[in-house]
Design a protein around this motif. Structure first.
Motif, PDB file in Angstrom:
ATOM      1  N   THR A 154       7.452  -6.329  -6.576  1.00  0.00           N
ATOM      2  CA  THR A 154       6.793  -7.771  -5.908  1.00  0.00           C
ATOM      3  C   THR A 154       8.202  -8.210  -4.890  1.00  0.00           C
ATOM      4  N   SER A 157      12.019  -5.234  -1.556  1.00  0.00           N
ATOM      5  CA  SER A 157      12.340  -5.486   0.200  1.00  0.00           C
ATOM      6  C   SER A 157      12.561  -3.819   0.526  1.00  0.00           C
ATOM      7  N   ALA A 191       0.383 -11.580  -8.878  1.00  0.00           N
ATOM      8  CA  ALA A 191       0.817 -10.059  -7.852  1.00  0.00           C
ATOM      9  C   ALA A 191       0.329  -9.327  -7.425  1.00  0.00           C
ATOM     10  N   GLU A 192       0.305  -8.772  -6.237  1.00  0.00           N
ATOM     11  CA  GLU A 192      -1.627  -8.010  -5.093  1.00  0.00           C
ATOM     12  C   GLU A 192      -0.281  -7.127  -5.265  1.00  0.00           C
ATOM     13  N   PRO A 194      -1.727  -3.940  -3.546  1.00  0.00           N
ATOM     14  CA  PRO A 194      -1.321  -3.458  -2.501  1.00  0.00           C
ATOM     15  C   PRO A 194      -0.250  -3.678  -2.101  1.00  0.00           C
ATOM     16  N   ASN A 195       0.743  -4.914  -1.927  1.00  0.00           N
ATOM     17  CA  ASN A 195       1.343  -5.285  -1.825  1.00  0.00           C
ATOM     18  C   ASN A 195       2.952  -4.391  -2.303  1.00  0.00           C
ATOM     19  N   VAL A 196       3.082  -4.285  -3.752  1.00  0.00           N
ATOM     20  CA  VAL A 196       3.530  -3.414  -4.464  1.00  0.00           C
ATOM     21  C   VAL A 196       3.324  -2.084  -4.504  1.00  0.00           C
ATOM     22  N   ALA A 198       2.401  -0.756  -0.805  1.00  0.00           N
ATOM     23  CA  ALA A 198       3.412  -0.905   0.668  1.00  0.00           C
ATOM     24  C   ALA A 198       4.991  -0.706  -0.004  1.00  0.00           C
ATOM     25  N   ASN A 199       5.314  -1.909  -0.885  1.00  0.00           N
ATOM     26  CA  ASN A 199       7.146  -1.690  -1.145  1.00  0.00           C
ATOM     27  C   ASN A 199       7.311  -0.699  -1.942  1.00  0.00           C
ATOM     28  N   ARG A 202       7.757   1.891   0.857  1.00  0.00           N
ATOM     29  CA  ARG A 202       8.534   2.438   1.823  1.00  0.00           C
ATOM     30  C   ARG A 202      10.189   2.939   1.277  1.00  0.00           C
TER      31      ARG A 202
END
Length: 438
Positions: A154, A157, A191-192, A194-196, A198-199, A202
């Motif tokens: 999470t 970044s 926690a979500e 989709p965000n994990v 996406a990280n 990247r």
């Protein structure tokens, strides 16, 4: 009596099928002579005592208890999310973050080791929840250590991703316990997915462009996925494997859940396994030897019955379910260091925590050898009582609590019915190959 005498390389064959054969020989005095790189890898220095275990076709050479090969470092026991599977659901332990002075003491200890052990950043908390972790990865790499780190993903970044890649991190483990937003959020509260993802996407893109490995152009850091299996999410495992392939992960580590609440005990996938552990200890149990074969609609039901028949099953020469009474932490030559500098033999003994076994609440009390702020890393590692404990665990002469579970001694790790005193490991699910850490 066979002795170990590491000397010059005896013979090395060309690379065939991805594996290189290295040969030892027996000298005129009947001593087994090993190539130096094998001796170094296993810590076979003069005077080391080595446990030998007879197998069906040879001998298994265990790592000497004197060889420090891996150091787990817990930057913090705090976390930015709440998980159903976390120790924090039933414990009273202060939250804290490792100080610069404590890590400096660890770094001095690592520098004194030869060779430098692997460094693994992880513990009960989220390593990236500590602002200095990425800098500490770089410092450990500067010593020449192999460095790994586990994260819930999470806080991965772009800035932290670049810092970890530039630091030279060798392995990044990301915990993913569900393949859909719903199943993931059901376990990792706050926690979500989709965000994990996406990280992770990247991070994968950055490691491809910033640092390409020399072996088959594999990107670095290598990527691993950690999955904790239970009834509520086991059907997600194939989809998690597909996610691992999507991001080029080289390793997927699947563990059973350690139930830290009564509700979680209803989720376990190893009730029959606990009953069967005792069978696998006996030399009198009948054995069935299977070859490699397809696992499909034609074989699935039959193989299921074979694996649950009560026979000892060998699959393509490998024993199914044979990893009993084996501590992965001791076998890998590891120690763990909590955020406050306290040294323990393993993750399960780093903090006092609660688990449920056979319907009973069990308290596992932490076991501390000493503190790196007060004693050097190697001084702690060679502490006579700590060495005696590692020797005892390697032979694993503890009561079979995971199989029995029939008396009140199972309620803690303070003693067992064989007369062993704290800390006792007979009820340790890690030692039975049921729970594992990457």
């Amino acid at each position: 009596m066979i002795a170990i005498a590491p000397i010059e390389l005896i013979s090395e064959e060309p690379l065939v099928g991805g594996k290189r054969s290295v040969w030892a020989h027996v000298d005129e005095e009947g001593r087994l002579v090993l190539p130096p790189e094998v001796a170094t890898k296993l810590g076979l220095v003069p005077g080391a005592q080595v446990r030998l275990e007879e197998t069906k076709n040879g001998l298994k050479l265990h790592r000497p208890i004197t060889h420090l090969a891996k150091v787990y470092i817990e930057p913090t026991d705090a976390c930015n999310i709440a998980c159903r599977t976390c120790f924090r659901n039933d414990w009273d332990v202060p939250m804290g973050r490792m100080s610069e002075a404590t890590f400096a003491a660890i770094l001095r200890g690592l520098e004194a080791c030869d060779p430098i052990p692997t460094v693994y950043f992880g513990g009960i908390g989220e390593p990236l929840f500590h602002k200095r972790t990425t800098a500490w990865v770089a410092q450990a790499k500067a010593l020449g250590a192999r460095v790994e780190l586990i994260t819930n993903g999470t806080l991965l970044s772009e800035k932290r991703s670049r810092e970890l890649i530039e630091a030279g991190l060798d392995m990044l483990w990301v915990s993913i316990d569900g393949a859909s937003p719903e199943s993931y959020a059901d376990i990792r509260l706050g926690a979500e997915l989709p965000n994990v993802l996406a990280n992770l996407e990247r991070f994968h893109r950055l490691r491809m462009t910033m640092h390409t490995g020399t072996f088959w152009h594999r990107p670095k850091p290598a990527l691993g996925i950690a999955f904790v299996a239970m009834k509520r999410n086991i059907r997600d495992l194939p989809a998690v494997l597909r996610l691992a392939q999507r991001f080029g992960a080289l390793h997927v580590s699947v563990s059973n859940v350690l139930p830290v609440t009564p509700d979680l005990e209803k989720e376990i996938l190893y009730r029959q396994t606990l009953r069967a552990v005792s069978y696998w200890h006996s030399e009198q149990i009948p054995e069935v030897s299977l070859p490699k074969m397809d696992f499909n609609e034609e074989t699935r039901d039959v193989l299921y019955q074979v694996f649950n028949s009560g026979f000892s099953v060998t699959f393509a020469g490998n024993e199914w379910g044979s990893n009993n009474d084996v501590c992965g932490y001791i076998e890998s030559g590891s120690m763990t260091i909590a955020w406050n500098g306290d040294v323990s033999p393993c993750w399960p003994l780093m903090h006092t925590h609660v688990g449920y076994l056979r319907g009973r609440r069990r308290v596992s009390h932490r076991h501390v050898i000493g503190n790196v702020r007060e004693r050097s890393l190697l001084d702690l590692w060679f502490d006579p009582e700590y060495m005696a404990y590692r020797r005892r665990v390697q032979s694993f002469a503890f009561a079979p609590c995971t199989t029995c579970g029939g008396c009140d001694l199972i309620l803690s790790n303070e003693e067992d019915c064989l007369g062993n005193e704290y800390p006792v490991c007979g009820a340790c699910l890690w030692a039975q190959g049921i729970v594992q850490c990457p």
